[in-house]
Every structure is written in C-alpha cells, then in structure tokens.
Design a protein around this motif. Structure first.
Motif, PDB file in Angstrom:
ATOM      1  N   ALA A   6      -4.479   2.373   1.958  1.00  0.00           N
ATOM      2  CA  ALA A   6      -5.037   1.329   1.475  1.00  0.00           C
ATOM      3  C   ALA A   6      -6.658   0.866   1.967  1.00  0.00           C
ATOM      4  N   ILE A   7      -6.831   1.270   3.287  1.00  0.00           N
ATOM      5  CA  ILE A   7      -8.198   1.136   3.832  1.00  0.00           C
ATOM      6  C   ILE A   7      -9.155   2.126   3.474  1.00  0.00           C
TER       7      ILE A   7
ATOM      8  N   GLN B 153      -8.121   4.958  13.926  1.00  0.00           N
ATOM      9  CA  GLN B 153      -9.410   4.444  14.001  1.00  0.00           C
ATOM     10  C   GLN B 153     -10.060   4.448  12.574  1.00  0.00           C
ATOM     11  N   VAL B 154     -10.993   3.381  12.377  1.00  0.00           N
ATOM     12  CA  VAL B 154     -11.723   3.257  11.330  1.00  0.00           C
ATOM     13  C   VAL B 154     -13.137   3.218  11.492  1.00  0.00           C
TER      14      VAL B 154
ATOM     15  N   ALA C 180       0.036  -2.956   0.202  1.00  0.00           N
ATOM     16  CA  ALA C 180      -1.355  -2.135   0.121  1.00  0.00           C
ATOM     17  C   ALA C 180      -2.365  -2.792  -0.897  1.00  0.00           C
ATOM     18  N   ASP C 181      -2.058  -3.684  -1.847  1.00  0.00           N
ATOM     19  CA  ASP C 181      -3.020  -4.326  -2.533  1.00  0.00           C
ATOM     20  C   ASP C 181      -3.655  -5.427  -1.711  1.00  0.00           C
ATOM     21  N   GLU C 182      -2.879  -6.174  -0.815  1.00  0.00           N
ATOM     22  CA  GLU C 182      -3.438  -7.315  -0.001  1.00  0.00           C
ATOM     23  C   GLU C 182      -4.151  -6.547   1.042  1.00  0.00           C
ATOM     24  N   VAL C 183      -3.957  -5.286   1.554  1.00  0.00           N
ATOM     25  CA  VAL C 183      -5.153  -4.811   2.511  1.00  0.00           C
ATOM     26  C   VAL C 183      -6.508  -4.324   1.826  1.00  0.00           C
TER      27      VAL C 183
END
Length: 372
Positions: free
Chosen positions: A280-281, A304-305, A357-360
């Motif tokens: 999702a991210i 990691q992001v 997933a939508d909330e993320v």
C-alpha cells in the motif's frame, strides 16, 4: 507553550500519545504504563526478587534456551555486551581473533568497534553487498577467520534475510573452513515465517545465538546469549568481568517473559500484514520520484521506506499529521549521507493490524501533503 517553542522530542511524544491510530511501532508509553505491564506475564509475582541472576532471571534463561533448542542461555543487560562476550569467547576457543562479518553488521556500525577496542579482535568482510555472504564468497575468501558472524535479519541493509537453502550453504561453507558460526539474532524471533522453519531449527545452524528482548518483544531491556553449556558458562565469567552481573534485574526479566508470552505468538501475523502495508505504501508513493519500499515484499515485519526529502521536513510532517489527524504513519526519518534523501524503518506491530490497505494509502497521502 507554543508548539514551535516546545522541545522537539517532547512535542513528538505528546503528538504520538494523542494518536488514535499508529501504523509504525506502538504508541509511546509512560513510566506508569510500563510498570503496569510488568505484571502482565505468567511469572508468579509473589516469588522473591532475583539476586545476582537467580529467580526470575534463571527462569527467563531456561525459557530462552528451550525456545531456541540450545543447551543453555545467559541473560545480559545489553545486546552489545552479549555480542562482545560471544565473539571474545569464540576467539579464545578457536585461537583465532579474526571475525568474518558484514560491514553493515551491528558491531561495525553501532558498537563503537568494541570487539577491537576491548578484545583485540579484527573483522574481515567476505562481502560488501547488501545481503549476508553467500557460500561461494565464504569458500573463496582469501583470509583465515575463526568465527563467522551472521546478523539475521541484516537490519541496516533493510532487515534482509537469505533463503533457507542459502543460509544452510553459507553455514556449511564456514564449517568446511573450520570456523564456528555465531548468529546476531537480535531480531531472530521474526525470521520464522520467512525461513519456514522453527526457532530451534534456525538457531540449530549456529554454534551460538544472541537474541534481544526489547527490539521485537517489547521488553524494557536485555538480551540472552545461548549455546553449549560450557560456552555459556565461559560467557557468564566474561559477563561478570564486563560489569554485567547486576544485583537485580527483575524488571527486564519480567518484561521479557511477558513479551515471550504475548508478542512472540503474534509475530507471524505481523509479518503477513507487513506485506500488505508495504504494498500500500508503494502504491501511495508511486508518483514520487525516487520513492522506494525496500525490500518489497518485506522479509520480516520491518522494512525501509525511502523518500527524496530532507529528514527534518519529513519528521515535521509526521508530527503535524499526528497533531491534526490523530494518526501516525511513520517513525523518525534519517538522512544516511546523500542530502535530501531520507529513509525510515517501518515496524508493523499490533496497532498496524487495524489498518486496511486503503487506510494505509490514505494515511501516506495525507503525510505527503504536509511535507514542505
């Protein structure tokens, strides 16, 4: 006090304390809450307190040895001490002060080279790739070493793990060179889903294993070093010499036992949900040049992001998002060297399971909208 004049750490603490939803990690606790958590484990609180490692500390050591399938385990106040003692003991036993490890391994990056400063050991690097060394790299390496230390997962590379067959082959290659194998398993607890093997099977590949109680299990502090009985007895001697024979350690031991009881059974669910969160991210940041989730999919419940913005701007956006929406998406951001490029380590724990997933995706978009 105006928000802009508050101590940044206090402002962040208050903002996260006020959050109703937390995606990465857990809501920060107060001292009162941490003390109350000590009573949540299964240990009998009417027992006497420990004195120099007996009582609840002994119970914890026996529990860890059983979980890992090892003969014995010794409690240490810090993982750094446990790691240094392990490497020192193996150097004595192998009569070889050289340790093969990764340049991103914890002793190289986070322990101020204590293995060299305190024990006169030296390190060599069979690989500099962002993964553990392969069997071929161990076989072909041109220097003799007595111990191979493998960090599982390799945190600073992105919490990455090899495949099970790869790990077995690397360990076998080290043994073919008459080296012992030590696992820096600070986060070994969460490797079970990736390897598809039990903790005793994973730990059984190594001669010794260090595990942490606060990094994944949520303990106050502390670690354990597990291995053969004689090795652990030798480690206890060096623990005393290093100043680790504390008078009482019951808060750390109780919190570790509570973490084993409560968090350890949940880790497989965290790892599974981390894959949904990471995907999702990646979707939400797809339009940001240079944005990246690594590894994708995650190997554990942490990953990691990366974003092409200064860490200060990202940290400020996170605090404002928490204050304005009562939601926190990311933890602290850091710039590892290249200005204007930052990363954060995202940890999927209990609070993240509430996020779809939508909330993320919506949370990440709200966060990005606040980045100056």
């Amino acid at each position: 006090m105006a928000e802009e004049t508050k101590d940044p750490a206090q402002r962040r603490f208050e903002a996260l304390r006020g959050c109703e939803r937390v995606l990465s990690g857990t809501r920060p606790a107060t001292l009162r809450e941490r003390i109350a958590e000590l009573a949540e484990g299964s240990y009998d609180l009417d027992e006497r307190t420990d004195v120099y490692g007996n009582g609840v500390v002994t119970a914890l050591e026996e529990r860890v040895a059983g979980l890992l399938g090892m003969e014995a385990a010794a409690f240490f106040p810090t993982g750094t001490m446990a790691q240094q003692v392990a490497l020192r003991c193996w150097a004595e036993r192998t009569a070889n002060p050289t340790v093969a490890m990764h340049p991103l391994a914890h002793p190289e990056v986070h322990e101020r080279f204590a293995y060299a400063q305190l024990s006169g050991l030296r390190s060599v690097w069979p690989t500099t790739e962002r993964r553990i060394a392969s069997a071929a790299e161990i076989e072909d390496f041109g220097e003799h070493f007595g111990t191979l230390m493998l960090e599982l997962p390799l945190r600073d590379a992105g919490f990455v793990l090899p495949g099970w067959d790869e790990l077995e082959a690397t360990v076998a290659a080290a043994r073919a060179r008459d080296a012992v194998v030590h696992f820096d398993g600070a986060r070994l607890w969460e490797t079970v889903p990736h390897f598809g093997r039990s903790l005793p099977e994973i730990a059984g590949l190594a001669d010794s294993v260090y595990v942490s109680f606060y990094k994944t299990l949520g303990g106050v502090s502390g670690a354990a070093l597990a291995g053969p009985e004689q090795f652990v007895e030798q480690a206890r001697t060096w623990r005393h010499r290093y100043g680790g024979q504390l008078y009482q350690q019951w808060p750390a031991a109780l919190s570790a036992l509570a973490g084993i009881d409560q968090e350890l059974p949940r880790l497989a669910g965290y790892v599974a949900h981390a894959r949904l969160v990471a995907s999702a991210i990646a979707d939400a940041t797809a339009g940001v040049p240079g944005a990246r989730v690594f590894p994708e999919p995650p190997h554990t419940h942490q990953f990691q992001v990366w974003l092409p913005f200064a860490a200060d701007a990202l940290n400020d956006a996170g605090v404002r998002l928490a204050e304005e929406t009562k939601r926190s998406v990311f933890g602290m951001w850091r710039e590892p060297g290249l200005p204007g490029v930052s990363y954060t380590e995202l940890t999927v724990a209990g609070p993240a399971l509430e996020w779809s997933a939508d909330e993320v995706r919506a949370g990440v978009e709200d966060f990005l909208a606040r980045v100056n």
